[in-house]
Write an enzyme that holds these catalytic residues in place. Structure first.
Site: not given
Length: 157
Positions: A7, A67, A139
């Protein structure tokens, strides 16, 4: 198969490593890579690259999932996110990892069942899917969710 989920963020990039055996998913490790907001941008990106290279070397994943960028209202924030994302893609390429990319809505749908799920719902499902895993923060949770999304969507062969 070991999968690395990422991420990306300039301030705190989340990473999560899972093992997939058939339909079984288990937690290996996770963490967050924080950069010093006062440091020059090139130094922050270099730090991110160095730590990601160590994570890849330590856990030897076979594949990675990242992502996709979402566009913020603030163009500067979007640009910083894109820089961090570029470094994560480069680190994976240097590590010889094939990389899949997933939209945030698809990641949420894969974990919770709806693309509009709140972060808290994703984190609650992670506790169910990865019992006993100690997650380093929001995160890292997002990165584990990306890895699980990839485990469910990757081509079988």
């Amino acid at each position: 198969m070991i999968i690395l989920g990422l991420d990306p963020s300039l301030s705190s990039t989340g990473w999560g490593v899972i093992r997939v055996e058939g339909s079984r998913i288990s937690h290996i490790a996770n963490g967050q890579i924080r950069t010093d907001a006062k440091a020059p941008l090139p130094d922050r990106l270099a730090h991110l690259d160095t730590v990601l290279a160590a994570v890849i070397a330590d856990h030897t994943p076979a594949q990675a999932a990242v992502e996709e960028v979402f566009v913020n209202d603030n163009p500067q924030s979007t640009l910083k996110l894109a820089h961090a994302r570029g470094v994560t893609l480069l680190a994976c390429a240097r590590g010889g990892l094939p990389v899949a990319e997933y939209a945030p809505r698809l990641v949420k749908k894969a974990i919770v069942g709806t693309g509009g799920a709140a972060k808290e719902q994703v984190q609650a499902m992670l506790r169910v899917l990865l019992p006993g895993a100690r997650v380093a923060g929001a995160d890292a949770a997002d990165a584990l969710a990306v890895a699980i999304c990839h485990a469910n969507h990757r081509p079988r062969g």
